[in-house]
Design a protein around this motif. Sequence first.
Motif, PDB file in Angstrom:
ATOM      1  N   LEU A  45      87.314 -12.329 -15.139  1.00 49.05           N
ATOM      2  CA  LEU A  45      86.838 -10.796 -15.283  1.00 49.05           C
ATOM      3  C   LEU A  45      86.761 -10.469 -17.067  1.00 49.05           C
ATOM      4  CD1 LEU A  45      87.593  -8.933 -14.554  1.00 49.05           C
ATOM      5  CD2 LEU A  45      90.052  -8.626 -15.658  1.00 49.05           C
ATOM      6  N   TRP A  46      87.006 -10.630 -17.779  1.00 53.10           N
ATOM      7  CA  TRP A  46      86.646 -10.461 -19.472  1.00 53.10           C
ATOM      8  C   TRP A  46      84.540 -11.339 -19.026  1.00 53.10           C
ATOM      9  CZ3 TRP A  46      87.735 -13.989 -24.404  1.00 53.10           C
ATOM     10  CH2 TRP A  46      87.353 -13.549 -24.978  1.00 53.10           C
ATOM     11  N   LYS A  47      83.764 -12.243 -18.699  1.00 57.95           N
ATOM     12  CA  LYS A  47      82.889 -12.301 -18.291  1.00 57.95           C
ATOM     13  C   LYS A  47      81.944 -11.062 -17.497  1.00 57.95           C
ATOM     14  CE  LYS A  47      79.262 -16.406 -17.456  1.00 57.95           C
ATOM     15  NZ  LYS A  47      78.469 -16.076 -18.556  1.00 57.95           N
ATOM     16  N   ILE A  48      82.637 -10.813 -16.190  1.00 58.42           N
ATOM     17  CA  ILE A  48      81.590 -10.120 -14.878  1.00 58.42           C
ATOM     18  C   ILE A  48      81.529  -8.695 -15.645  1.00 58.42           C
ATOM     19  CG2 ILE A  48      83.681  -9.497 -14.178  1.00 58.42           C
ATOM     20  CD1 ILE A  48      81.884  -9.378 -11.366  1.00 58.42           C
ATOM     21  N   VAL A  49      82.324  -8.075 -16.911  1.00 61.93           N
ATOM     22  CA  VAL A  49      82.793  -6.611 -16.913  1.00 61.93           C
ATOM     23  C   VAL A  49      81.630  -7.044 -18.510  1.00 61.93           C
ATOM     24  CG1 VAL A  49      83.680  -4.895 -18.515  1.00 61.93           C
ATOM     25  CG2 VAL A  49      85.131  -6.194 -16.639  1.00 61.93           C
ATOM     26  N   ALA A  50      81.386  -8.118 -19.193  1.00 65.70           N
ATOM     27  CA  ALA A  50      80.239  -8.429 -20.715  1.00 65.70           C
ATOM     28  C   ALA A  50      78.655  -8.295 -19.847  1.00 65.70           C
ATOM     29  CB  ALA A  50      80.926  -9.158 -20.675  1.00 65.70           C
ATOM     30  N   CYS A  51      78.688  -8.532 -18.802  1.00 70.58           N
ATOM     31  CA  CYS A  51      77.606  -8.894 -17.606  1.00 70.58           C
ATOM     32  C   CYS A  51      76.815  -7.716 -17.561  1.00 70.58           C
ATOM     33  CB  CYS A  51      77.155 -10.132 -17.022  1.00 70.58           C
ATOM     34  SG  CYS A  51      77.409 -11.687 -17.468  1.00 70.58           S
TER      35      CYS A  51
ATOM     36  N   LEU B 147      91.352   0.932 -15.466  1.00 68.14           N
ATOM     37  CA  LEU B 147      90.081   0.700 -16.002  1.00 68.14           C
ATOM     38  C   LEU B 147      88.895   1.818 -16.838  1.00 68.14           C
ATOM     39  CD1 LEU B 147      88.875  -2.970 -14.529  1.00 68.14           C
ATOM     40  CD2 LEU B 147      90.332  -2.747 -17.131  1.00 68.14           C
ATOM     41  N   VAL B 148      87.937   1.623 -17.716  1.00 73.28           N
ATOM     42  CA  VAL B 148      87.178   2.747 -17.864  1.00 73.28           C
ATOM     43  C   VAL B 148      86.596   2.654 -16.421  1.00 73.28           C
ATOM     44  CG1 VAL B 148      85.432   3.813 -18.501  1.00 73.28           C
ATOM     45  CG2 VAL B 148      87.760   2.141 -19.902  1.00 73.28           C
ATOM     46  N   LYS B 149      85.944   3.784 -16.169  1.00 75.87           N
ATOM     47  CA  LYS B 149      85.059   3.925 -14.567  1.00 75.87           C
ATOM     48  C   LYS B 149      84.342   2.583 -14.985  1.00 75.87           C
ATOM     49  CE  LYS B 149      83.190   7.059 -11.232  1.00 75.87           C
ATOM     50  NZ  LYS B 149      82.356   8.876 -11.627  1.00 75.87           N
ATOM     51  N   TRP B 150      83.387   3.074 -15.868  1.00 77.23           N
ATOM     52  CA  TRP B 150      82.102   2.372 -15.964  1.00 77.23           C
ATOM     53  C   TRP B 150      82.337   0.152 -15.657  1.00 77.23           C
ATOM     54  CZ3 TRP B 150      81.947  -1.587 -19.646  1.00 77.23           C
ATOM     55  CH2 TRP B 150      81.830  -1.459 -20.735  1.00 77.23           C
ATOM     56  N   GLN B 151      83.601   0.399 -15.725  1.00 78.69           N
ATOM     57  CA  GLN B 151      83.426  -1.188 -15.591  1.00 78.69           C
ATOM     58  C   GLN B 151      84.366  -1.518 -14.605  1.00 78.69           C
ATOM     59  OE1 GLN B 151      87.333  -1.625 -18.726  1.00 78.69           O
ATOM     60  NE2 GLN B 151      86.302  -0.916 -20.109  1.00 78.69           N
ATOM     61  N   MET B 152      84.674  -0.767 -14.216  1.00 74.57           N
ATOM     62  CA  MET B 152      85.235  -0.624 -12.040  1.00 74.57           C
ATOM     63  C   MET B 152      83.699  -0.988 -11.597  1.00 74.57           C
ATOM     64  SD  MET B 152      89.052  -0.427 -11.567  1.00 74.57           S
ATOM     65  CE  MET B 152      89.396   0.884 -12.323  1.00 74.57           C
ATOM     66  N   GLU B 153      82.814  -0.003 -11.974  1.00 76.14           N
ATOM     67  CA  GLU B 153      81.910  -0.017 -11.428  1.00 76.14           C
ATOM     68  C   GLU B 153      80.684  -1.430 -11.325  1.00 76.14           C
ATOM     69  OE1 GLU B 153      79.647   3.729 -12.829  1.00 76.14           O
ATOM     70  OE2 GLU B 153      80.793   4.952 -11.429  1.00 76.14           O
ATOM     71  N   LEU B 154      81.083  -2.070 -12.876  1.00 78.86           N
ATOM     72  CA  LEU B 154      80.083  -3.392 -12.586  1.00 78.86           C
ATOM     73  C   LEU B 154      81.206  -4.101 -11.860  1.00 78.86           C
ATOM     74  CD1 LEU B 154      80.101  -3.015 -16.685  1.00 78.86           C
ATOM     75  CD2 LEU B 154      78.475  -3.003 -15.100  1.00 78.86           C
ATOM     76  N   ILE B 155      82.149  -4.422 -11.876  1.00 78.66           N
ATOM     77  CA  ILE B 155      83.207  -5.251 -11.217  1.00 78.66           C
ATOM     78  C   ILE B 155      83.186  -4.642  -9.734  1.00 78.66           C
ATOM     79  CG2 ILE B 155      85.528  -5.687  -9.826  1.00 78.66           C
ATOM     80  CD1 ILE B 155      86.451  -5.036 -13.501  1.00 78.66           C
ATOM     81  N   GLU B 156      83.035  -3.929  -9.455  1.00 75.20           N
ATOM     82  CA  GLU B 156      82.522  -3.462  -7.165  1.00 75.20           C
ATOM     83  C   GLU B 156      80.893  -3.781  -7.146  1.00 75.20           C
ATOM     84  OE1 GLU B 156      83.507  -0.035  -6.083  1.00 75.20           O
ATOM     85  OE2 GLU B 156      86.015  -0.672  -6.732  1.00 75.20           O
ATOM     86  N   ALA B 157      80.252  -3.886  -8.355  1.00 75.17           N
ATOM     87  CA  ALA B 157      78.352  -4.068  -8.109  1.00 75.17           C
ATOM     88  C   ALA B 157      78.457  -5.787  -8.499  1.00 75.17           C
ATOM     89  CB  ALA B 157      77.574  -3.360  -9.106  1.00 75.17           C
ATOM     90  N   SER B 158      79.292  -6.082  -8.623  1.00 73.47           N
ATOM     91  CA  SER B 158      79.177  -7.683  -8.871  1.00 73.47           C
ATOM     92  C   SER B 158      78.997  -8.189  -7.174  1.00 73.47           C
ATOM     93  CB  SER B 158      80.169  -8.318  -9.487  1.00 73.47           C
ATOM     94  OG  SER B 158      80.659  -9.968  -9.621  1.00 73.47           O
ATOM     95  N   PRO B 159      77.756  -9.386  -7.792  1.00 73.85           N
ATOM     96  CA  PRO B 159      77.371 -10.117  -6.248  1.00 73.85           C
ATOM     97  C   PRO B 159      77.714 -10.985  -6.137  1.00 73.85           C
ATOM     98  CG  PRO B 159      75.887 -11.303  -8.235  1.00 73.85           C
ATOM     99  CD  PRO B 159      77.137 -10.015  -8.561  1.00 73.85           C
ATOM    100  N   SER B 160      79.198 -10.939  -6.798  1.00 75.71           N
ATOM    101  CA  SER B 160      80.577 -12.459  -6.280  1.00 75.71           C
ATOM    102  C   SER B 160      80.888 -11.946  -5.720  1.00 75.71           C
ATOM    103  CB  SER B 160      80.947 -13.429  -7.832  1.00 75.71           C
ATOM    104  OG  SER B 160      81.267 -11.832  -8.027  1.00 75.71           O
TER     105      SER B 160
END
Length: 471
Positions: A272-278, A444-457
Amino acid sequence: MCKKDFNVKVNKSEVVAAVLPMQEHWLPLSNLDLFLPPVGVMFCYLNPIIVSEKINMNLEFNSIVKILKTSLAETLVSYYAFSGEIVENSAGEPEFLCNNGGFSFIEAFGDVELKEINFYNPDESIEGKFVPKKKHGVLAIQVTQLKCGGIIVGCTFDHRVADAYSANLFLVSWSELAQCKPLSQFPSFRRSTLFPRHPGYYDDSIDDLYVPVSTLPPMKSEILNPNDQVISRIYYVTGDKIEHLQSLSNCHDKKGTKYSQRSKLESFSAFLWKIVACGINKETSGFNNFRFGIVVDGRTRLISNNVDVNNQDKSLKGYFGNVLSIPFGEKKVEDLKEKSLHWVANVVHEFLDIAKTQEHFLGLIDWVEAHCYKLSIATIYAMNGGGPAVVVSSEQHFPAKKINFEWDQPAFWSYHFPWAGKAGYVMPMPRPKGNGDWIVYMHLVKWQMELIEASPSHVFEPVTANYLNLI
């Protein structure tokens, strides 16, 4: 099909207190009870009437409410702190007044079926509807009947009274008494377990983890960008994906032998830490660093060598209150992006090690004493200006199956922790079905949630009625 517009109507609100009278008395807050905001939890059940027919019982909503209220009043005899209130004593310090004043118990009806509730978006479907606001005392409970006959039991706890572990003890005891079973664990209010030492001592590392609120700069009002708004979502993660993350987090030699084993929680947190950072663009966001913390329960850490270990272990196992610490790590965003998941998992393991000793929790108790009971906050919650921060609090050991009020285990459950801070809060929980899957509540902050949902994993999948077998 999710139903967006539905109403939940309160039909009755009353105060429930312990069934037996008690002598009014004071119960001091411990030094670890002063850190956290209220927290909610909800349990969703299929139509108890249908379930009860399978087990030859006659249950209707009125009889369900009677069972819940009667067993609650019995549970409060042992968990009397939930029937009191927090007031200031003569020294201006907050304390429990155990006066059996009771708490709010609400009966409601929701014109929606269980399968139509959008659990993925609790801001839309849960907030202000099924988890009540605390108005009287330190606890609020709402029982809502749905159009399909399903039941939702929502609870809100004052976190100064109990951490999640203590709240879970209460919930399990309540369900046991509802089933006419003896209590499997009695609560302990023995505050001497958490008395400060004289003379006190704490390591300088505690100064990095907690800070008195009075020392913080005043909050500045600001107009938030829509992407900086904090939102809640509920996902599920399959057991095989959790095991895969753990495999990637472990380190192997050339022969494939593991020589550093990381837990599932450490592996999940590292991912989770890495996916948001990416997904963070340093140039546009201005963020250089990213903080990540994990809540640690200190009950198993506080066993002393100077007492009867078996007796103190038994007392701490049932200790009612807060025994928590929130160690955290801070790393450069670019390092989190470029390094392997194994490297990030090692960082998580290292900062968790800080809070895995008896001395850490004894030092934390002494730290609060040294700061004269000033209202304090975990540093990770207070450092929002310097970059993103996320805290994980695991409920993997909570026995959700045991929250059975005579009509089967919950079909779904989740904590609900919507607070105003910008630091994120993530709560992984076991799915009641017990198949190894996790339910993950995220705030979480909206932009963080969007990063998580956009992850190809695609590790995080939205909770749906179809996944919960409600359709």
